[in-house]
Scaffold this motif. Structure first.
Motif, mmCIF file in Angstrom:
data_model
loop_
_atom_site.group_PDB
_atom_site.id
_atom_site.type_symbol
_atom_site.label_atom_id
_atom_site.label_comp_id
_atom_site.label_asym_id
_atom_site.label_seq_id
_atom_site.Cartn_x
_atom_site.Cartn_y
_atom_site.Cartn_z
ATOM 1 N N SER A 60 13.604 50.295 39.731
ATOM 2 C CA SER A 60 12.662 50.212 40.730
ATOM 3 C C SER A 60 11.382 51.108 40.461
ATOM 4 O O SER A 60 10.358 50.739 41.234
ATOM 5 N N ALA A 61 11.356 52.001 39.494
ATOM 6 C CA ALA A 61 10.084 52.760 39.023
ATOM 7 C C ALA A 61 9.045 51.653 38.210
ATOM 8 O O ALA A 61 8.070 52.287 37.874
ATOM 9 N N THR A 62 9.616 50.145 37.871
ATOM 10 C CA THR A 62 8.627 49.625 37.188
ATOM 11 C C THR A 62 7.267 49.470 37.698
ATOM 12 O O THR A 62 7.133 48.980 38.844
ATOM 13 N N ARG A 63 6.265 49.852 36.974
ATOM 14 C CA ARG A 63 4.854 49.479 37.261
ATOM 15 C C ARG A 63 4.263 48.315 36.641
ATOM 16 O O ARG A 63 4.293 48.056 35.518
ATOM 17 N N TRP A 64 3.930 47.055 37.372
ATOM 18 C CA TRP A 64 3.313 46.012 36.709
ATOM 19 C C TRP A 64 1.872 45.745 36.577
ATOM 20 O O TRP A 64 1.162 46.287 37.643
ATOM 21 N N VAL A 65 1.458 45.582 35.529
ATOM 22 C CA VAL A 65 -0.015 45.156 35.343
ATOM 23 C C VAL A 65 -0.264 43.711 34.680
ATOM 24 O O VAL A 65 0.846 43.356 34.033
ATOM 25 N N SER A 66 -1.339 43.230 35.200
ATOM 26 C CA SER A 66 -1.506 41.875 34.752
ATOM 27 C C SER A 66 -2.286 41.694 33.442
ATOM 28 O O SER A 66 -3.167 42.755 32.911
ATOM 29 N N ALA A 76 -2.599 61.579 26.399
ATOM 30 C CA ALA A 76 -2.312 62.720 27.113
ATOM 31 C C ALA A 76 -2.734 62.558 28.577
ATOM 32 O O ALA A 76 -2.115 62.748 29.595
ATOM 33 N N ASP A 77 -3.858 61.601 28.795
ATOM 34 C CA ASP A 77 -4.150 61.122 30.222
ATOM 35 C C ASP A 77 -3.479 60.029 30.722
ATOM 36 O O ASP A 77 -3.605 59.388 31.680
ATOM 37 N N GLY A 78 -2.547 59.501 30.007
ATOM 38 C CA GLY A 78 -1.402 58.297 30.373
ATOM 39 C C GLY A 78 -1.802 57.174 29.986
ATOM 40 O O GLY A 78 -1.138 55.958 30.263
ATOM 41 N N THR A 79 -2.932 56.968 29.266
ATOM 42 C CA THR A 79 -3.503 55.487 28.719
ATOM 43 C C THR A 79 -2.533 55.156 27.740
ATOM 44 O O THR A 79 -2.227 55.732 26.733
ATOM 45 N N ILE A 80 -2.039 53.854 27.859
ATOM 46 C CA ILE A 80 -1.107 53.163 26.952
ATOM 47 C C ILE A 80 -1.821 52.113 25.979
ATOM 48 O O ILE A 80 -2.658 51.383 26.571
ATOM 49 N N LYS A 125 9.051 22.290 19.755
ATOM 50 C CA LYS A 125 9.131 21.514 18.526
ATOM 51 C C LYS A 125 7.730 21.253 17.874
ATOM 52 O O LYS A 125 7.549 20.881 16.706
ATOM 53 N N ARG A 126 6.915 21.750 18.686
ATOM 54 C CA ARG A 126 5.372 21.732 18.422
ATOM 55 C C ARG A 126 5.240 22.810 17.107
ATOM 56 O O ARG A 126 5.849 23.801 17.429
ATOM 57 N N ASN A 127 4.452 22.704 16.082
ATOM 58 C CA ASN A 127 4.159 23.898 15.339
ATOM 59 C C ASN A 127 3.571 24.843 16.127
ATOM 60 O O ASN A 127 3.139 24.615 17.143
ATOM 61 N N PHE A 128 3.493 26.158 15.485
ATOM 62 C CA PHE A 128 3.195 27.085 15.894
ATOM 63 C C PHE A 128 1.612 27.232 15.815
ATOM 64 O O PHE A 128 1.025 26.680 15.012
ATOM 65 N N ASP A 129 1.084 27.710 16.797
ATOM 66 C CA ASP A 129 -0.273 28.026 16.803
ATOM 67 C C ASP A 129 -0.597 29.239 16.188
ATOM 68 O O ASP A 129 0.156 29.868 15.861
ATOM 69 N N ALA A 130 -1.867 29.587 16.189
ATOM 70 C CA ALA A 130 -2.420 30.795 15.343
ATOM 71 C C ALA A 130 -2.192 32.119 16.454
ATOM 72 O O ALA A 130 -2.481 32.043 17.420
ATOM 73 N N SER A 131 -1.423 33.104 15.765
ATOM 74 C CA SER A 131 -1.601 34.361 16.304
ATOM 75 C C SER A 131 -2.623 35.423 15.604
ATOM 76 O O SER A 131 -2.871 35.162 14.534
ATOM 77 N N ARG A 132 -3.015 36.112 16.615
ATOM 78 C CA ARG A 132 -4.164 37.181 16.086
ATOM 79 C C ARG A 132 -3.454 38.764 16.625
ATOM 80 O O ARG A 132 -2.876 38.714 17.637
ATOM 81 N N LEU A 133 -4.150 39.499 15.840
ATOM 82 C CA LEU A 133 -4.052 40.928 16.270
ATOM 83 C C LEU A 133 -4.871 41.372 17.297
ATOM 84 O O LEU A 133 -6.268 41.154 17.439
ATOM 85 N N TRP A 134 -4.178 41.556 18.383
ATOM 86 C CA TRP A 134 -4.918 42.005 19.622
ATOM 87 C C TRP A 134 -4.495 43.581 20.157
ATOM 88 O O TRP A 134 -3.288 43.906 19.726
ATOM 89 N N ARG A 135 -5.133 44.071 20.857
ATOM 90 C CA ARG A 135 -4.681 45.541 21.371
ATOM 91 C C ARG A 135 -5.145 45.353 23.169
ATOM 92 O O ARG A 135 -5.989 45.045 23.691
ATOM 93 N N TRP A 136 -3.852 45.798 23.651
ATOM 94 C CA TRP A 136 -3.755 45.970 25.181
ATOM 95 C C TRP A 136 -3.866 47.402 25.639
ATOM 96 O O TRP A 136 -3.177 48.127 24.889
ATOM 97 N N THR A 137 -4.784 47.915 26.298
ATOM 98 C CA THR A 137 -5.019 49.119 26.790
ATOM 99 C C THR A 137 -4.772 49.177 28.149
ATOM 100 O O THR A 137 -5.507 48.392 29.101
ATOM 101 N N VAL A 138 -3.780 50.080 28.817
ATOM 102 C CA VAL A 138 -3.477 50.047 30.150
ATOM 103 C C VAL A 138 -3.735 51.252 30.687
ATOM 104 O O VAL A 138 -3.251 52.554 30.338
ATOM 105 N N ARG A 139 -4.711 51.669 31.441
ATOM 106 C CA ARG A 139 -5.393 52.836 32.094
ATOM 107 C C ARG A 139 -4.589 53.249 33.340
ATOM 108 O O ARG A 139 -4.034 52.418 34.024
ATOM 109 N N PRO A 140 -4.308 54.501 33.478
ATOM 110 C CA PRO A 140 -3.559 54.984 34.829
ATOM 111 C C PRO A 140 -4.287 54.539 35.955
ATOM 112 O O PRO A 140 -5.384 54.437 36.169
ATOM 113 N N GLY A 141 -3.157 53.792 36.653
ATOM 114 C CA GLY A 141 -3.513 53.054 37.997
ATOM 115 C C GLY A 141 -4.340 52.005 38.052
ATOM 116 O O GLY A 141 -4.415 51.117 39.101
#
Ligand SMILES: [Fe+2]
Length: 449
Positions: free
Chosen positions: A256-262, A278-282, A298-314
């Motif tokens: 129940s404590a799960t926090r969802w971000v889009s 330390a400030d909670g940024t993930i 069944k389709r071939n795989f598309d291209a995947s690339r290196l990305w970064r998600w940054t989730v700030r507190p709140g």
């Protein structure tokens, strides 16, 4: 042209039954292996790698659905002692079905084809649809693991072992409720916690992320499709209506404590690593597809690339940043830094990536996340699999490691096992096998204990 159309038109078997994706037909134990260079001192143990290898006469509906086979290289005393490959002796290989007559799932039946991970004195072969399978360092199958009868659900092929506590954090997913379940396993292999995570619907959840204090679930829009399931294929397809979100849960807390971000719609099979400030940024580094399987798997795989998600507190959504333009997959880091800040990541890359032929991943990239520098090791006419980082010794710095992996030498028609210096990507040793190791998924270094 889609793969399905190409297959129909040319009568060629699907890509995963051709070239170095094709299964091998037998099990082997090879000694007296030809070695260029010297196996470094301190590498005492076995490298294991898992992958699909359907037996003769069996063509699964998808690359991901073939029966699992382990490949192993025993190293020690400055040499390679043996190479072995063994099918994992699952109930699935023996012909059992995971769906019972009443449509309930038998989680003891699965192909165990995706990863192989040591934890708590055991080695587990894993596939995300079923229970872990215990195997030995000699590649023998020992039996299903249900943690003393406490696990009766699917278990991911990508559990995260915390280097600080030794706990193994994991999850499972399914197409019937509960769609997503968090598992927490103690350092000694005791099953400690089960939490049902409330998601919008049944999606494919291949991996997740862990930081020092949190686990992060990826609820992304590749959704279960009953119509495809009834045809026997990989039953997931991209959805334009399913909301893409990350679920952030404090380790050990109730669901129940799960926090969802889009996040923007996308798909991610693999997380390189995650950590929090330390400030909670993930911060979460991933291999990201803009979309996956719009018209089915069944389709071939598309291209995947290196990305970064940054989730700030709140914040209600993640900041999203592409970090590189190369096609890559199977990113790995020094696992002593699981959930902690890492500087380096290593991943097979396509230079260039050929979507038509799937002749991809001919080079290994080393990313310096601190400076943004990228170095590339090319392997010529080759196809390569994931490389695994092993520290040179206990207490070694992050860059002071070895990288282990198989590369298929197309000119020779067989595979090499490479031991690279993680700092330079140059060979310490190359072990020339007289046979192929098919393209596969994930592996681990299992040191002698
Ligand atoms: Fe994976």
């Amino acid at each position: 042209m889609t793969l399905e159309a190409e297959t129909r038109e040319t009568r060629k078997p699907p890509f995963y039954m051709r070239g170095n994706y094709a299964p091998v037909g037998d099990e082997a134990t090879l000694t007296d292996l030809k070695t260029e260079g010297r196996v470094p001192d301190g590498l005492e143990g076995v490298y294991l790698r898992n992958g699909p290898n359907p037996p003769a006469g069996k063509t699964p509906g998808h690359w991901f659905m073939g029966d699992g086979m382990l490949h192993g290289l025993k190293l020690g005393g400055g040499k390679a002692h043996w190479y072995r490959n063994r099918w994992i002796q699952t109930k699935s290989l023996a012909g059992a079905k995971s769906m019972r007559e009443d449509y309930s799932r038998d989680y003891s039946v699965g192909v165990s084809n995706t990863h192989v991970v040591p934890h708590g004195g055991n080695i587990y072969a894993l596939v995300e649809s079923s229970l872990p399978m215990r195997v030995s360092p000699e590649l023998e199958t020992l039996g299903n693991e249900d943690f003393g009868g406490k696990l009766d659900f699917a278990f991911t092929a990508h559990p995260k072992v915390c280097p600080v506590t030794g706990e193994m954090h994991a999850f499972g997913y399914g197409f019937a409720p509960p769609y997503l379940v968090y598992h927490r396993i103690g350092a000694d292999g005791t099953y400690l916690q089960r939490e049902e995570i409330a998601v919008t619907g049944p999606t494919m959840v291949h991996d997740f992320a862990m930081t020092r204090d949190h686990v992060i679930f990826m609820d992304l829009p590749v959704v279960f499709d009953l119509e495809i399931a009834l045809k026997g294929g990989m039953p997931y397809a991209f959805s334009d209506s399913y909301p893409a979100r990350l679920g952030i849960l404090k380790r050990g807390a109730p669901a129940s404590a799960t926090r969802w971000v889009s996040v923007q719609p996308c798909y991610v099979f693999h997380v390189a690593n995650a950590h929090e400030a330390a400030d909670g940024t993930i911060t979460i580094d991933v291999s990201r597809y803009d979309e996956l399987w719009r018209r089915g798997a069944k389709r071939n795989f598309d291209a995947s690339r290196l990305w970064r998600w940054t989730v700030r507190p709140g914040a209600p959504s993640a900041d999203e940043t592409p970090l590189d333009d190369l096609t890559l997959e199977f990113p790995r880091v020094d696992e002593r830094l699981n959930g902690l800040p890492h500087r380096y990541a290593y991943a097979p890359v396509g230079v260039p990536f050929d979507h038509a032929t799937e002749e991809n991943f001919s080079a290994l990239a080393r990313y310096d996340m601190k400076t943004g520098a990228r170095s590339i090791r090319r392997f010529g006419e080759a196809m390569m699999s994931e490389f695994v980082h092993v520290p040179k010794h206990a207490g070694a710095a992050e860059e002071d490691g070895w990288l282990l992996g198989f590369v298929f030498d197309a000119a020779r028609g067989s595979s090499d096992f490479h031991i690279l210096d993680a700092a330079t990507l140059e060979n310490a040793a190359r072990i020339e096998l007289p046979r192929r190791v098919p393209q596969g998924f994930h592996g681990s270094w299992c040191p002698d204990v």
